[in-house]
Write an enzyme that holds these catalytic residues in place. Structure first.
Site, PDB file in Angstrom:
ATOM      1  N   GLY A 169       1.287  -5.270   5.655  1.00 12.18           N
ATOM      2  CA  GLY A 169       1.823  -5.990   6.803  1.00 12.18           C
ATOM      3  C   GLY A 169       3.330  -6.119   6.669  1.00 12.18           C
ATOM      4  O   GLY A 169       3.985  -5.365   5.937  1.00 12.18           O
ATOM      5  N   GLY A 170       3.866  -7.109   7.325  1.00 11.29           N
ATOM      6  CA  GLY A 170       5.317  -7.332   7.300  1.00 11.29           C
ATOM      7  C   GLY A 170       5.846  -7.537   5.899  1.00 11.29           C
ATOM      8  O   GLY A 170       7.051  -7.345   5.638  1.00 11.29           O
ATOM      9  N   GLY A 404      29.004  24.281   5.512  1.00 11.82           N
ATOM     10  CA  GLY A 404      29.032  22.825   5.663  1.00 11.82           C
ATOM     11  C   GLY A 404      28.503  22.128   4.423  1.00 11.82           C
ATOM     12  O   GLY A 404      28.960  21.039   4.053  1.00 11.82           O
ATOM     13  N   ALA A 405      27.535  22.769   3.765  1.00  9.12           N
ATOM     14  CA  ALA A 405      26.943  22.151   2.578  1.00  9.12           C
ATOM     15  C   ALA A 405      27.975  22.051   1.456  1.00  9.12           C
ATOM     16  O   ALA A 405      27.983  21.082   0.684  1.00  9.12           O
ATOM     17  CB  ALA A 405      25.732  22.951   2.123  1.00  9.12           C
TER      18      ALA A 405
HETATM   19  C1  HXC Z   1      -4.935 -16.581   2.018  1.00  7.16           C
HETATM   20  C2  HXC Z   1      -5.889 -14.923   0.785  1.00  7.16           C
HETATM   21  C3  HXC Z   1      -5.153 -13.948   1.501  1.00  7.16           C
HETATM   22  C4  HXC Z   1      -4.276 -14.399   2.507  1.00  7.16           C
HETATM   23  C5  HXC Z   1      -6.361 -12.932   0.065  1.00  7.16           C
HETATM   24  N1  HXC Z   1      -6.620 -14.241  -0.082  1.00  7.16           N
HETATM   25  N2  HXC Z   1      -5.468 -12.729   1.023  1.00  7.16           N
HETATM   26  N3  HXC Z   1      -5.759 -16.224   1.052  1.00  7.16           N
HETATM   27  N4  HXC Z   1      -4.183 -15.703   2.729  1.00  7.16           N
HETATM   28  N5  HXC Z   1      -3.543 -13.537   3.206  1.00  7.16           N
HETATM   29  C6  HXC Z   1      -7.518 -14.862  -1.055  1.00  7.16           C
HETATM   30  C7  HXC Z   1      -8.976 -14.577  -0.778  1.00  7.16           C
HETATM   31  O1  HXC Z   1      -9.475 -15.516   0.088  1.00  7.16           O
HETATM   32  C8  HXC Z   1      -9.577 -14.705  -2.177  1.00  7.16           C
HETATM   33  O2  HXC Z   1      -9.722 -16.059  -2.479  1.00  7.16           O
HETATM   34  C9  HXC Z   1      -8.482 -14.188  -3.062  1.00  7.16           C
HETATM   35  O3  HXC Z   1      -7.269 -14.252  -2.317  1.00  7.16           O
HETATM   36  C10 HXC Z   1      -8.702 -12.749  -3.470  1.00  7.16           C
HETATM   37  O4  HXC Z   1      -8.996 -11.985  -2.329  1.00  7.16           O
HETATM   38  P1  HXC Z   1     -10.204 -10.954  -2.272  1.00  7.16           P
HETATM   39  O5  HXC Z   1     -10.348 -10.571  -0.855  1.00  7.16           O
HETATM   40  O6  HXC Z   1     -11.377 -11.493  -2.995  1.00  7.16           O
HETATM   41  O7  HXC Z   1      -9.591  -9.770  -3.145  1.00  7.16           O
HETATM   42  P2  HXC Z   1      -9.744  -8.221  -2.951  1.00  7.16           P
HETATM   43  O8  HXC Z   1     -11.182  -7.867  -2.682  1.00  7.16           O
HETATM   44  O9  HXC Z   1      -9.072  -7.592  -4.119  1.00  7.16           O
HETATM   45  O10 HXC Z   1      -8.943  -7.878  -1.610  1.00  7.16           O
HETATM   46  C11 HXC Z   1      -7.572  -8.096  -1.552  1.00  7.16           C
HETATM   47  C12 HXC Z   1      -7.062  -7.942  -0.089  1.00  7.16           C
HETATM   48  C13 HXC Z   1      -7.886  -8.907   0.817  1.00  7.16           C
HETATM   49  C14 HXC Z   1      -7.260  -6.501   0.336  1.00  7.16           C
HETATM   50  C15 HXC Z   1      -5.591  -8.274  -0.100  1.00  7.16           C
HETATM   51  O11 HXC Z   1      -7.906 -10.179   0.223  1.00  7.16           O
HETATM   52  C16 HXC Z   1      -7.331  -9.005   2.189  1.00  7.16           C
HETATM   53  O12 HXC Z   1      -7.547  -8.099   3.018  1.00  7.16           O
HETATM   54  N6  HXC Z   1      -6.641 -10.098   2.482  1.00  7.16           N
HETATM   55  C17 HXC Z   1      -6.098 -10.392   3.768  1.00  7.16           C
HETATM   56  C18 HXC Z   1      -4.921  -9.515   4.029  1.00  7.16           C
HETATM   57  C19 HXC Z   1      -4.238  -9.869   5.320  1.00  7.16           C
HETATM   58  O13 HXC Z   1      -4.769  -9.572   6.413  1.00  7.16           O
HETATM   59  N7  HXC Z   1      -3.075 -10.570   5.232  1.00  7.16           N
HETATM   60  C20 HXC Z   1      -2.321 -10.954   6.323  1.00  7.16           C
HETATM   61  C21 HXC Z   1      -1.472  -9.737   6.643  1.00  7.16           C
HETATM   62  S1  HXC Z   1      -0.312 -10.047   7.908  1.00  7.16           S
HETATM   63  P3  HXC Z   1     -10.771 -16.594  -3.536  1.00  7.16           P
HETATM   64  O14 HXC Z   1     -10.684 -18.075  -3.432  1.00  7.16           O
HETATM   65  O15 HXC Z   1     -12.098 -16.043  -3.129  1.00  7.16           O
HETATM   66  O16 HXC Z   1     -10.339 -16.087  -4.864  1.00  7.16           O
HETATM   67  C22 HXC Z   1       1.054 -10.377   7.067  1.00  7.16           C
HETATM   68  C23 HXC Z   1       2.172 -10.600   7.971  1.00  7.16           C
HETATM   69  C24 HXC Z   1       3.452 -10.772   7.236  1.00  7.16           C
HETATM   70  O17 HXC Z   1       1.137 -10.429   5.899  1.00  7.16           O
HETATM   71  C25 HXC Z   1       4.539 -10.722   8.261  1.00  7.16           C
HETATM   72  C26 HXC Z   1       5.868 -10.902   7.669  1.00  7.16           C
HETATM   73  C27 HXC Z   1       6.953 -10.761   8.694  1.00  7.16           C
END
Ligand code: HXC
Length: 508
Positions: A169-170, A404-405
């Site tokens: 993501g971002g 040019g290079a």
């Molecule tokens: C809160 C989160 C989290 C998040 C993971 N966790 N991502 N908690 N916010 N974004 C937590 C899970 O709930 C879990 O908690 C622990 O972290 C581990 O995650 P798992 O899913 O069990 O791990 P894994 O299977 O290795 O998968 C990792 C992952 C997945 C692929 C990153 O967690 C995932 O898809 N997360 C969401 C990603 C996402 O959509 N993020 C937002 C993106 S948008 P527990 O308590 O069970 O240990 C963004 C915008 C930014 O980032 C913009 C900036 C300008």
């Protein structure tokens, strides 16, 4: 007092456990180290001082008030690498997946501000699920705060990103604005939108690895500068890179003790250039033979290999090397190599690292794809970067320097300080055959062959350029290290200022 001390230790022990033993074991099972283990390997032993160990998030939505782990998913602080100060933050995947909250952002920003103020590099270790979903827009704003600091730090202190897990993501835009990005093979990935979103929007089926794994970013997208086998190797290599870099833009890079005689001659270089001008040779051999102890830290090794970029030391001083590689695409410049080298040249100039350019370039790569891809604008990036650079610039033409290079590759009129050529150099508008065919269009083949030979005799050497002062000296290949070392030594007091401007407008 004893009780308070025990309380402190107990609280520290809990904080050090992050998300707990189960999650640490899960992290290890994936072949990944924890945030603290990574920092320990990055820093000199016992030098790390932590900030904000007890900071917790302030979110009260989704039941978050009942779970407030100390540190809030990032370990931040400062320490030393071979005795030189750096700041670091490492996201802790065991706490809410290392996701970025408002307070995590504040912790990162605190050490970034200190790094900028105190003039020390920032190493950011990313291992995170992105924005803390429970915090919504506060988390997005947190990212923006980090991005703003990446921008302010750019050109002030070196910024290095290590991607050691998810970075999606971002969130990818923070590393993207740092000077170098390194990934770990098989355990890290970076993308703006993941495979599921891609499938929904464009109906393309792609795995996370294909979309944003280390091979993708080191070979195809050029987002990452290199990838390493595991966390340990990646951290060791970042330590090695830091040794080449100055702490900030007001200081010079460190001078390292050297055991390699700067006047060392290398007779093997006299036969590096093959007799056949179209036969390639490995320019890396020359880079290694010029460098102190053959030590070379290459940047973007696997991308646009027709140009080589990286750091060496000469007489103990860091030098950035840009070199055409005749082994790939005959060393032509093209869109990718121009972009790669331009960014490298600008890094060197921003941090006062002198630049050595080794030239064997038959020209820009011709082709519809190149033109439609904007080779004009991308090629101009490298030209612009060299022309604006005020650091010491030493150039050695080993063989071809056409058209040019030739101009782009740190030529004399682009304020090259020392422009050397080997006797095998050919400085011309283009290769002899092409040139003859244009000047003598319509002549028969025999006549063209004779005229080509005539043109070659006249221009396929460095002396026409040397007669006009575009080459300062024709040097013997075996003495290249000595000549280059003396040239850089003579330039240690160089002072050159560009006219005042708010900033330039490099063709992006
Ligand atoms: C809160 C989160 C989290 C998040 C993971 N966790 N991502 N908690 N916010 N974004 C937590 C899970 O709930 C879990 O908690 C622990 O972290 C581990 O995650 P798992 O899913 O069990 O791990 P894994 O299977 O290795 O998968 C990792 C992952 C997945 C692929 C990153 O967690 C995932 O898809 N997360 C969401 C990603 C996402 O959509 N993020 C937002 C993106 S948008 P527990 O308590 O069970 O240990 C963004 C915008 C930014 O980032 C913009 C900036 C300008």
């Amino acid at each position: 007092m004893k009780d308070i001390l025990e309380q402190l230790e107990a609280r520290r022990d809990v904080a050090r456990l992050g998300g707990g033993a189960r999650r640490i074991a899960a992290q290890h099972a994936k072949g990944k180290l924890t945030a603290r283990e990574r920092i320990e390997l990055l820093m000199d032993e016992g030098s790390f001082e932590e900030f904000d160990m007890f900071v917790t998030h302030r979110c009260t939505d989704f039941g978050m008030e009942s779970e407030r782990p100390a540190g809030d998913g990032v370990v931040t602080g400062w320490g030393t690498v071979n005795g030189r100060m750096i700041y670091v933050y490492a996201q802790d995947f065991t706490v809410f997946g290392g996701s970025l909250s408002e307070t995590q952002s504040k912790k990162i920003c605190k050490i970034m501000d200190m790094a900028i103020q105190n003039g020390a590099p920032i190493v950011g270790i990313a291992d995170s699920g992105g924005a803390r979903i429970q915090e919504g827009v506060a988390s997005l704003a947190g990212y923006a705060e980090v991005f703003q600091r990446n921008i302010m730090a750019s050109g002030v202190v070196p910024q290095i990103s290590l991607i050691m897990g998810p970075c999606a993501g971002g969130a990818v835009y923070s590393p993207a604005m740092t000077d170098f990005i390194f990934m770990v093979k098989d355990s890290s990935y970076m993308f703006v939108t993941g495979p599921d979103v891609v499938k929904t929007v464009t109906n393309e089926a792609v795995s996370a690895d294909e979309l944003g794994g280390s091979a993708t970013h080191t070979k195809k997208s050029s987002v990452a500068d290199d990838a390493f086998e595991n966390d340990v190797e990646a951290l060791a290599e970042v330590r090695r890179l830091i040794d080449f870099l100055p702490l900030n833009n007001r200081e010079k890079a460190p001078v390292r003790p050297f055991f390699d005689d700067p006047a060392r001659l290398d007779p093997s270089l006299d036969t590096l250039i093959p007799d056949n001008p179209n036969q390639p040779y490995d320019m890396k051999e020359l880079v290694l033979k010029i460098a102190d102890e053959g030590d070379f830290f290459e940047i973007q090794r696997e991308f646009a290999a027709n140009i080589i970029t990286g750091f060496v030391r000469i007489e103990g001083q860091t030098v950035g090397v840009v070199a055409n590689q005749p082994m790939v695409l005959a060393g032509c410049l093209d869109i990718d190599s121009a972009r790669k080298a331009a960014r490298f040249v600008r890094f060197c100039d921003a941090f006062e690292i002198p630049i050595l350019t080794l030239v064997d370039v038959p020209g820009f790569l011709p082709g519809v794809q190149q033109e439609l891809g904007g080779v004009i604008k991308h090629g101009a990036k490298l030209l612009f970067a060299y022309g604006e650079a005020t650091v010491p610039k030493v150039t050695v033409i080993t063989r071809k320097a056409y058209g040019g290079a030739y101009v782009v590759m740190s030529s004399k009129p682009l304020r090259g300080d020392f422009n050397y050529a080997w006797p095998t150099a050919e400085v011309a508008v283009m290769g002899a055959k092409g040139a003859t065919e244009i000047i003598y269009r319509g002549k028969d083949a025999g006549e063209i062959a004779r005229l080509t030979q005539e043109y070659e005799d006249r221009f396929a050497n460095p002396f026409v350029a040397a007669e006009k002062g575009f080459i300062d000296e024709v040097i013997r290949p075996h003495s290249t290290r000595r000549r280059v070392a003396r040239a850089f030594a003579s330039l240690r007091g160089k002072k050159l200022m560009n006219p005042w401007k708010k900033h330039d407008n490099i063709p992006l």
